[in-house]
Scaffold this motif. Sequence first.
Motif, short mmCIF file in Angstrom:
data_model
loop_
_atom_site.label_atom_id
_atom_site.label_comp_id
_atom_site.label_asym_id
_atom_site.label_seq_id
_atom_site.Cartn_x
_atom_site.Cartn_y
_atom_site.Cartn_z
N ARG A 100 0.83 -1.21 0.00
CA ARG A 100 0.00 0.00 0.00
C ARG A 100 0.87 1.26 0.00
O ARG A 100 0.57 2.24 -0.69
N LEU A 101 1.95 1.24 0.77
CA LEU A 101 2.83 2.40 0.83
C LEU A 101 3.55 2.65 -0.49
O LEU A 101 3.89 3.79 -0.82
N LEU A 102 3.78 1.59 -1.24
CA LEU A 102 4.49 1.72 -2.51
C LEU A 102 3.56 2.04 -3.67
O LEU A 102 4.02 2.24 -4.80
N GLN A 103 2.26 2.11 -3.39
CA GLN A 103 1.29 2.40 -4.45
C GLN A 103 1.56 3.77 -5.05
O GLN A 103 1.77 4.75 -4.35
N ASP A 104 1.57 3.84 -6.38
CA ASP A 104 1.77 5.08 -7.14
C ASP A 104 3.19 5.62 -7.07
O ASP A 104 3.46 6.70 -7.58
N VAL A 105 4.11 4.89 -6.44
CA VAL A 105 5.51 5.33 -6.43
C VAL A 105 6.15 4.94 -7.76
O VAL A 105 6.23 3.76 -8.09
N THR A 106 6.55 5.93 -8.54
CA THR A 106 7.08 5.66 -9.88
C THR A 106 8.60 5.73 -9.94
O THR A 106 9.20 5.34 -10.93
N PHE A 107 9.22 6.27 -8.89
CA PHE A 107 10.68 6.37 -8.88
C PHE A 107 11.19 6.21 -7.46
O PHE A 107 10.68 6.83 -6.53
N PHE A 108 12.18 5.34 -7.30
CA PHE A 108 12.78 5.13 -5.99
C PHE A 108 14.11 5.88 -5.91
O PHE A 108 14.92 5.81 -6.84
N PRO A 109 14.34 6.61 -4.83
CA PRO A 109 15.59 7.37 -4.70
C PRO A 109 16.82 6.46 -4.83
O PRO A 109 16.79 5.30 -4.44
N ILE A 110 17.87 7.03 -5.38
CA ILE A 110 19.14 6.32 -5.53
C ILE A 110 20.13 6.91 -4.53
O ILE A 110 20.37 8.12 -4.53
N TYR A 111 20.68 6.07 -3.67
CA TYR A 111 21.62 6.52 -2.64
C TYR A 111 23.04 6.25 -3.11
O TYR A 111 23.39 5.11 -3.45
N ILE A 112 23.86 7.29 -3.13
CA ILE A 112 25.22 7.19 -3.65
C ILE A 112 26.21 7.65 -2.59
O ILE A 112 26.08 8.75 -2.05
N LYS A 113 27.19 6.82 -2.31
CA LYS A 113 28.22 7.17 -1.33
C LYS A 113 29.44 7.70 -2.06
O LYS A 113 30.02 7.04 -2.92
N ILE A 114 29.83 8.94 -1.75
CA ILE A 114 31.04 9.55 -2.31
C ILE A 114 31.92 9.94 -1.13
O ILE A 114 31.73 10.99 -0.52
N GLN A 115 32.85 9.05 -0.80
CA GLN A 115 33.69 9.20 0.39
C GLN A 115 32.79 9.42 1.61
O GLN A 115 32.00 8.56 1.95
N SER A 116 32.86 10.59 2.25
CA SER A 116 32.05 10.81 3.46
C SER A 116 30.67 11.37 3.15
O SER A 116 29.86 11.56 4.05
N PHE A 117 30.38 11.63 1.87
CA PHE A 117 29.10 12.23 1.49
C PHE A 117 28.09 11.16 1.07
O PHE A 117 28.46 10.13 0.49
N LEU A 118 26.82 11.44 1.35
CA LEU A 118 25.73 10.61 0.84
C LEU A 118 24.89 11.49 -0.08
O LEU A 118 24.28 12.46 0.36
N VAL A 119 24.87 11.14 -1.35
CA VAL A 119 24.07 11.86 -2.34
C VAL A 119 22.79 11.07 -2.58
O VAL A 119 22.83 9.85 -2.79
N VAL A 120 21.66 11.75 -2.54
CA VAL A 120 20.37 11.11 -2.78
C VAL A 120 19.77 11.69 -4.06
O VAL A 120 19.44 12.88 -4.12
#
Length: 399
Positions: A100-120
């Motif tokens: 139910r929570l995933l209903q209508d979700v068309t894109f899932f965030p991509i989590y990227i680790k760049i050294q100490s940074f987290l890019v979403v």
Amino acid sequence: MPKDKKTIKNTSSQQLIVPFRLHMRVSCELNGEIFIISIVQNTTSPFEPGFVCTCKEKSTEISSSASTAITTLYQEIFGKRTEYSGPAIMGFYNDQIIERLLQDVTFFPIYIKIQSFLVVVSNIGYSKNNGCRGAGNGFTSSILTKFQKKHSFVSQRIENNTCILRIYHESNIVAQFEDETPTNVWKKSGINKKFDGIDLFGITHSSVQTILQNPPKNNILRICTVDEWNNFEILQQAFDRHIKSRKTGKTALLDNWQSLFIDWLSQKSTIIQIPKALQNIYPVDYQIHHKELCAWKAMLIACGCTNVTPFEKKESNIEFWSRAMDPSADKETLLNLYNAGLICLKNNSPIIIDKSMNFWKSFKSALDNNRRGIDGKIRILSIIAENFRYNDLREKLQV
């Protein structure tokens, strides 16, 4: 029980990202008492969800963790040191709730680790711009870093073929930088100089590049364009998906909802005012609820429309929407008029407050900046033109 996690491992050892839905409420029984966890707007960290737990007329303060909220109240009521997992209590290990929570979700965030940074990366947009490696308008990502020696949230977007960094301290924008490429816009910020800006945007990551190099043939979020509004079967698909399926309000009363689009097409102006335009398709005195309004806005986007409101929501609940294929002219005209003080928001109804020569000069300037539409015709905003005689408009604006 396990600690808070925003991702849950499924049977295939893959991580499934489950979204927190604002205003979601879950109740459970613990030690004979009913506890309710609610997801609310986080007042201290507006870019993160907030959690409140309630039981026996007692409530916690807004917390950034569901586990903290439920554990704090449980320990207060029973005087025990028992700890609970918020995601487990909220049903994030229940397949039906997850579905139910995933209903209508068309894109899932991509989590990227760049050294100490987290890019979403939270949205994808496409282009053929070599400086952006395939990323285009709509591409959105974020990163946490330090700016002016303070922990800051950085929003990274590509809008109107321009790369934009907006840097926030809590909920306040403290700096904004713009340039043609991610590399150059990060150089302007003066921070994280040892990194290439295109990497900090998350664009060069293999997962993102795989998506960018294989753009969809059709925009899955858009059901039709303005040119297809005369095809009622396509409009009906948009209505069924965004309005009827959500069961918001009394949709049975909307036996003439198509007139919203028919009337919009027939008027000379490409702009309408929301919710005023929606009130015309509902019964007299019907109060349009917030959920209905959100559903209609989603449908407008799916039908090729754009929000061109020149002011923030805190100033007024009204919005201006454009059906123009390129809404930039509509957006700039409204912004010029608003900045000139010619659109006054009173009782949630926009009005022109000045009919003096200052008004005509400012209006003429705004019109000159956006002289013609894509079909070569000059258009006067209907929200303004309806306040004046035709001869006045021709004489003062020379159109």
